[in-house]
Design an enzyme around this catalytic site. Structure first.
Site, PDB file in Angstrom:
ATOM      1  N   HIS A   9       0.849  -1.181   0.000  1.00 12.49           N
ATOM      2  CA  HIS A   9       0.000   0.000   0.000  1.00 12.49           C
ATOM      3  C   HIS A   9       0.895   1.245   0.000  1.00 12.49           C
ATOM      4  O   HIS A   9       2.070   1.170   0.367  1.00 12.49           O
ATOM      5  CB  HIS A   9      -0.902   0.014   1.231  1.00 12.49           C
ATOM      6  CG  HIS A   9      -2.108  -0.863   1.084  1.00 12.49           C
ATOM      7  ND1 HIS A   9      -2.661  -1.554   2.149  1.00 12.49           N
ATOM      8  CD2 HIS A   9      -2.883  -1.157   0.017  1.00 12.49           C
ATOM      9  CE1 HIS A   9      -3.713  -2.230   1.729  1.00 12.49           C
ATOM     10  NE2 HIS A   9      -3.860  -2.008   0.440  1.00 12.49           N
ATOM     11  N   GLY A  58      -2.645  -1.688  -7.980  1.00 15.67           N
ATOM     12  CA  GLY A  58      -3.673  -2.377  -7.199  1.00 15.67           C
ATOM     13  C   GLY A  58      -5.082  -1.896  -7.482  1.00 15.67           C
ATOM     14  O   GLY A  58      -5.968  -2.689  -7.819  1.00 15.67           O
ATOM     15  N   ASP A  63      -4.136  -6.270  -7.935  1.00 15.22           N
ATOM     16  CA  ASP A  63      -4.395  -7.277  -6.891  1.00 15.22           C
ATOM     17  C   ASP A  63      -5.162  -8.455  -7.489  1.00 15.22           C
ATOM     18  O   ASP A  63      -4.883  -9.612  -7.174  1.00 15.22           O
ATOM     19  CB  ASP A  63      -5.197  -6.668  -5.732  1.00 15.22           C
ATOM     20  CG  ASP A  63      -4.473  -5.534  -5.035  1.00 15.22           C
ATOM     21  OD1 ASP A  63      -3.225  -5.531  -5.028  1.00 15.22           O
ATOM     22  OD2 ASP A  63      -5.150  -4.642  -4.499  1.00 15.22           O
ATOM     23  N   ASP A  83      -1.432  -1.619   4.756  1.00 14.87           N
ATOM     24  CA  ASP A  83      -1.644  -0.549   5.716  1.00 14.87           C
ATOM     25  C   ASP A  83      -2.990  -0.799   6.386  1.00 14.87           C
ATOM     26  O   ASP A  83      -4.032  -0.477   5.820  1.00 14.87           O
ATOM     27  CB  ASP A  83      -1.635   0.802   5.017  1.00 14.87           C
ATOM     28  CG  ASP A  83      -1.856   1.962   5.974  1.00 14.87           C
ATOM     29  OD1 ASP A  83      -1.963   1.727   7.196  1.00 14.87           O
ATOM     30  OD2 ASP A  83      -1.933   3.107   5.500  1.00 14.87           O
ATOM     31  N   HIS A  90      -9.991  -0.164  -3.027  1.00 17.94           N
ATOM     32  CA  HIS A  90      -9.980  -1.494  -3.643  1.00 17.94           C
ATOM     33  C   HIS A  90      -9.896  -2.613  -2.597  1.00 17.94           C
ATOM     34  O   HIS A  90      -9.445  -3.703  -2.889  1.00 17.94           O
ATOM     35  CB  HIS A  90      -8.836  -1.593  -4.667  1.00 17.94           C
ATOM     36  CG  HIS A  90      -7.472  -1.430  -4.076  1.00 17.94           C
ATOM     37  ND1 HIS A  90      -7.006  -0.233  -3.593  1.00 17.94           N
ATOM     38  CD2 HIS A  90      -6.473  -2.314  -3.901  1.00 17.94           C
ATOM     39  CE1 HIS A  90      -5.779  -0.397  -3.139  1.00 17.94           C
ATOM     40  NE2 HIS A  90      -5.437  -1.648  -3.304  1.00 17.94           N
ATOM     41  N   ASP A  93     -10.854  -6.161  -3.512  1.00 15.43           N
ATOM     42  CA  ASP A  93      -9.827  -6.909  -4.248  1.00 15.43           C
ATOM     43  C   ASP A  93      -8.784  -7.482  -3.294  1.00 15.43           C
ATOM     44  O   ASP A  93      -8.305  -8.600  -3.473  1.00 15.43           O
ATOM     45  CB  ASP A  93      -9.126  -6.019  -5.281  1.00 15.43           C
ATOM     46  CG  ASP A  93     -10.025  -5.618  -6.428  1.00 15.43           C
ATOM     47  OD1 ASP A  93     -11.038  -6.311  -6.658  1.00 15.43           O
ATOM     48  OD2 ASP A  93      -9.714  -4.616  -7.097  1.00 15.43           O
ATOM     49  N   ARG A  99      -8.301 -14.298   0.312  1.00 20.30           N
ATOM     50  CA  ARG A  99      -9.119 -15.514   0.285  1.00 20.30           C
ATOM     51  C   ARG A  99      -8.548 -16.525  -0.699  1.00 20.30           C
ATOM     52  O   ARG A  99      -8.435 -17.718  -0.399  1.00 20.30           O
ATOM     53  CB  ARG A  99     -10.569 -15.174  -0.071  1.00 20.30           C
ATOM     54  CG  ARG A  99     -11.497 -16.393  -0.064  1.00 20.30           C
ATOM     55  CD  ARG A  99     -12.938 -16.030  -0.399  1.00 20.30           C
ATOM     56  NE  ARG A  99     -13.095 -15.310  -1.639  1.00 20.30           N
ATOM     57  CZ  ARG A  99     -13.071 -15.876  -2.847  1.00 20.30           C
ATOM     58  NH1 ARG A  99     -12.897 -17.169  -2.973  1.00 20.30           N
ATOM     59  NH2 ARG A  99     -13.231 -15.138  -3.929  1.00 20.30           N
TER      60      ARG A  99
END
Length: 130
Positions: A9, A58, A63, A83, A90, A93, A99
């Site tokens: 980030h 990202g 991502d 962060d 996002h 994402d 996951r």
């Protein structure tokens, strides 16, 4: 060959660059491939990683690109300097990437100490290759 995805980030990009700069021998070794989201990848090239596959940023789908690579078995580990104290547009994402890493049993390190432990483990594998 180990392929590692690197993401940071905005408020963590300096931490990522510092972490990588101290470990250039590892990240530039022939046994390691690196891909990174857009701006992170540019910073990593500037820091001295000789070979970085730079994906989208990202928020523009980077991502999700990395998640797709995890799902297809192209990525062996994800290092994501997140962060946790700031909201990110996002975030869905990011959650999806986390996951997918869990579903496919791909190591995901999200802070300095977990990244250090993951790289120490990879280094132990690298020593066995020599």
């Amino acid at each position: 060959m180990i392929k590692i995805a690197l993401i940071a980030h905005d408020d963590k990009k300096a931490d990522m660059v510092s972490f990588v700069a101290k470990r250039l021998e590892f990240f530039n070794s022939e046994e390691i491939e690196i891909c990174a989201t857009g701006t992170t990848g540019k910073f990593l090239k500037f820091a001295g990683i000789s070979k970085v596959q730079v994906l989208l940023s990202g928020p523009k789908g980077g991502d999700a690109q990395i998640a797709a690579m995890v799902a297809t078995g192209e990525i062996d580990a994800v290092i994501f300097f997140r962060d946790p104290l700031d909201a990110h547009p996002h975030e869905p994402d990011v959650q999806m990437l986390m996951r997918v890493c869990d579903v496919h049993q791909v190591p995901l390190a999200t802070n300095y100490m977990s990244v250090k432990l993951l790289l120490d483990w990879f280094r132990s594998l690298y020593r066995d290759w020599e």
